[in-house]
Design a protein around this motif. Structure first.
Motif, short mmCIF file in Angstrom:
data_model
loop_
_atom_site.label_atom_id
_atom_site.label_comp_id
_atom_site.label_asym_id
_atom_site.label_seq_id
_atom_site.Cartn_x
_atom_site.Cartn_y
_atom_site.Cartn_z
N TYR A 1 0.81 -1.22 0.00
CA TYR A 1 0.00 0.00 0.00
C TYR A 1 0.84 1.27 0.00
O TYR A 1 0.30 2.37 -0.10
N LEU A 2 2.15 1.14 0.12
CA LEU A 2 3.03 2.31 0.11
C LEU A 2 2.83 3.10 -1.19
O LEU A 2 2.82 2.53 -2.28
N LEU A 3 2.66 4.43 -1.05
CA LEU A 3 2.52 5.36 -2.18
C LEU A 3 1.29 5.09 -3.04
O LEU A 3 1.31 5.34 -4.25
N THR A 4 0.21 4.61 -2.43
CA THR A 4 -1.02 4.39 -3.19
C THR A 4 -2.09 5.43 -2.87
O THR A 4 -3.22 5.33 -3.37
N GLY A 5 -1.77 6.41 -2.03
CA GLY A 5 -2.76 7.43 -1.69
C GLY A 5 -2.15 8.56 -0.88
O GLY A 5 -0.94 8.55 -0.60
N LEU A 6 -2.99 9.53 -0.52
CA LEU A 6 -2.53 10.70 0.23
C LEU A 6 -2.22 10.33 1.68
O LEU A 6 -2.85 9.47 2.27
N LEU A 7 -1.26 11.04 2.24
CA LEU A 7 -0.83 10.81 3.61
C LEU A 7 -1.69 11.60 4.59
O LEU A 7 -2.40 12.53 4.20
N GLU A 8 -1.61 11.25 5.87
CA GLU A 8 -2.24 12.03 6.94
C GLU A 8 -1.54 13.40 6.98
O GLU A 8 -0.33 13.49 7.17
N PRO A 9 -2.28 14.51 6.79
CA PRO A 9 -1.64 15.83 6.68
C PRO A 9 -0.80 16.24 7.88
O PRO A 9 0.23 16.90 7.72
N THR A 10 -1.23 15.89 9.10
CA THR A 10 -0.53 16.39 10.29
C THR A 10 0.90 15.88 10.40
O THR A 10 1.77 16.59 10.92
N ASN A 11 1.18 14.66 9.93
CA ASN A 11 2.56 14.17 10.03
C ASN A 11 3.15 13.87 8.66
O ASN A 11 4.09 13.07 8.54
N GLU A 12 2.65 14.56 7.65
CA GLU A 12 3.14 14.33 6.28
C GLU A 12 4.65 14.56 6.11
O GLU A 12 5.32 13.74 5.48
N PRO A 13 5.23 15.64 6.67
CA PRO A 13 6.68 15.82 6.49
C PRO A 13 7.51 14.66 7.04
O PRO A 13 8.46 14.20 6.40
N TYR A 14 7.14 14.17 8.24
CA TYR A 14 7.86 13.03 8.82
C TYR A 14 7.69 11.80 7.95
O TYR A 14 8.64 11.07 7.67
N ALA A 15 6.46 11.57 7.48
CA ALA A 15 6.18 10.40 6.65
C ALA A 15 6.96 10.46 5.33
O ALA A 15 7.52 9.45 4.88
N ILE A 16 7.00 11.64 4.73
CA ILE A 16 7.74 11.79 3.46
C ILE A 16 9.22 11.49 3.66
O ILE A 16 9.86 10.85 2.82
N ALA A 17 9.77 11.96 4.77
CA ALA A 17 11.18 11.66 5.05
C ALA A 17 11.39 10.15 5.17
O ALA A 17 12.36 9.60 4.61
N LYS A 18 10.51 9.48 5.89
CA LYS A 18 10.65 8.03 6.07
C LYS A 18 10.47 7.28 4.75
O LYS A 18 11.18 6.30 4.48
N ILE A 19 9.54 7.74 3.92
CA ILE A 19 9.37 7.11 2.61
C ILE A 19 10.63 7.29 1.77
O ILE A 19 11.08 6.37 1.07
N ALA A 20 11.23 8.48 1.87
CA ALA A 20 12.48 8.73 1.14
C ALA A 20 13.58 7.77 1.61
O ALA A 20 14.39 7.28 0.80
N GLY A 21 13.62 7.48 2.92
CA GLY A 21 14.61 6.54 3.44
C GLY A 21 14.42 5.14 2.89
O GLY A 21 15.39 4.46 2.53
N ILE A 22 13.16 4.71 2.80
CA ILE A 22 12.86 3.40 2.23
C ILE A 22 13.33 3.34 0.78
O ILE A 22 14.00 2.39 0.34
N LYS A 23 12.96 4.37 0.02
CA LYS A 23 13.31 4.41 -1.40
C LYS A 23 14.81 4.54 -1.61
O LYS A 23 15.36 4.06 -2.60
N MET A 24 15.48 5.21 -0.69
CA MET A 24 16.93 5.34 -0.78
C MET A 24 17.59 3.97 -0.60
O MET A 24 18.52 3.61 -1.35
N CYS A 25 17.11 3.20 0.37
CA CYS A 25 17.65 1.85 0.57
C CYS A 25 17.41 0.99 -0.66
O CYS A 25 18.29 0.24 -1.09
N GLU A 26 16.21 1.10 -1.24
CA GLU A 26 15.90 0.35 -2.46
C GLU A 26 16.83 0.77 -3.61
O GLU A 26 17.35 -0.08 -4.35
N ALA A 27 17.04 2.08 -3.76
CA ALA A 27 17.85 2.59 -4.86
C ALA A 27 19.32 2.17 -4.73
O ALA A 27 19.96 1.80 -5.73
N TYR A 28 19.85 2.22 -3.51
CA TYR A 28 21.25 1.82 -3.32
C TYR A 28 21.40 0.32 -3.52
O TYR A 28 22.45 -0.15 -3.96
N ARG A 29 20.36 -0.44 -3.21
CA ARG A 29 20.38 -1.88 -3.50
C ARG A 29 20.38 -2.12 -5.01
O ARG A 29 21.18 -2.90 -5.53
N ASP A 30 19.50 -1.39 -5.71
CA ASP A 30 19.38 -1.58 -7.16
C ASP A 30 20.63 -1.13 -7.91
O ASP A 30 21.10 -1.82 -8.81
#
Length: 312
Positions: free
Chosen positions: A124-153
């Motif tokens: 379900y990651l990146l399939t819809g809008l985030l909760e607005p109140t903690n969106e900045p924190y969530a975006i940072a964490k999503i970036a971390g996940i994608k960074m790990c994926e990208a460095y793996r790839d």
């Protein structure tokens, strides 16, 4: 991981990091590299680069982050986005540069869309809008996940990501202004008992459902995955079981021994109706939690009385 391996636990004084350190030490790992935020500012790219160059850790648990409750997340939006991105970028990139054997990045369940179906699946990651109140924190964490994926790839790095559910345990935050619901309730009921208050006021209706995992169980799961999992997709870590906020309150009330009443202030918001992790992937890998909620609450209440109350 070899028993003699040099392991860096970033954020070792927090609830998650300290649980990881206890687990590693209990398993016989004694070559741990630990730095407080005063000793190493993970937002400082040059300082992090020097640290990795000098220490050359073989394994990294990235549990360091700027964290807070809804009010803090919504008030300091720029800080939460910038500081968490900086921490992740510096540690993950330096781990690649110094050829770290394996890195684990710890995220948060807030990465999932606000209206995602329940229970929350990794897909379900990146399939819809985030909760607005903690969106900045969530975006940072999503970036971390994608960074790990990208460095793996791109580079073949063995970097994995895990998403814990709501956590509680030793070294939790009991500040009523910015703590999470479980530790806040423990403190409220404890102080009401001491003050002989006739009632404790809690927000909402008590109907929302939440899942809670003891930090010791999280550390067990992280250790298990570090040893047994090496794929790009993130892994949810939770119990797969949730309770209503009302059930949680009554369990804590009974544990504390508070005999007054609970007043539900229905003028206050309930928040998201349900937030449950789908942990079928984790169970399929062979790990399930050991500490049930009632036992866990009893454990942390003892810790609260022994460690926290003395400092108040």
């Amino acid at each position: 991981m070899e028993k003699s391996a040099k392991i860096y636990v970033a954020g070792h004084r927090g609830m998650v990091g300290s649980a990881l350190v206890r687990k590693l030490q209990n398993e016989g790992f004694d070559n741990l590299v630990l730095r407080t935020s005063k000793e190493l500012d993970l937002r400082d790219q040059l300082a992090v680069s020097r640290f990795f160059d000098e220490e050359k850790p073989e394994y990294v648990f990235l549990a360091a982050a700027k964290v807070g409750g809804i009010v803090a997340n919504n008030t300091y939006r720029a800080d939460f986005l910038y500081e968490n991105l900086a921490i992740q970028n510096n540690v993950i990139h330096s781990a690649y540069v110094q050829k770290v054997k394996k890195l684990m990045f710890l995220g948060s369940s807030c990465i999932y869309p606000k209206m995602a179906p329940q229970p929350l699946k990794e897909d379900y990651l990146l399939t819809g809008l985030l909760e607005p109140t903690n969106e900045p924190y969530a975006i940072a964490k999503i970036a971390g996940i994608k960074m790990c994926e990208a460095y793996r790839d791109q580079y073949g790095c063995d970097f994995i990501s895990v998403m814990p559910t709501n956590l509680y345990g030793p070294n939790d935050n009991y500040d009523l202004q910015n703590s999470h619901v479980l530790p806040a309730m423990i403190r409220k009921f404890h102080e009401a008992k001491l003050n002989h208050s006739p009632q404790v006021e809690l927000w909402g209706t008590g109907s929302p459902m939440r899942e809670f995992l003891h930090a010791n169980d999280l550390a067990e799961a992280c250790f298990f995955l570090m040893e047994n999992y090496s794929e790009s997709q993130l892994v949810n870590i939770g119990t797969g079981v949730d309770v209503t906020i009302k059930e949680l309150a009554e369990t804590i009330q009974n544990t504390v021994g508070y005999e007054g009443k609970i007043h539900w202030n229905t003028d206050k918001p309930d928040g998201t109706p349900r937030k449950l992790m789908d942990v079928s992937k984790l169970h399929g890998l062979g790990w399930t939690h050991k500490i049930d909620l009632k036992e866990g609450i009893e454990m942390v209440y003892e810790d609260f009385k022994n460690q926290i109350v003395r400092k108040m």
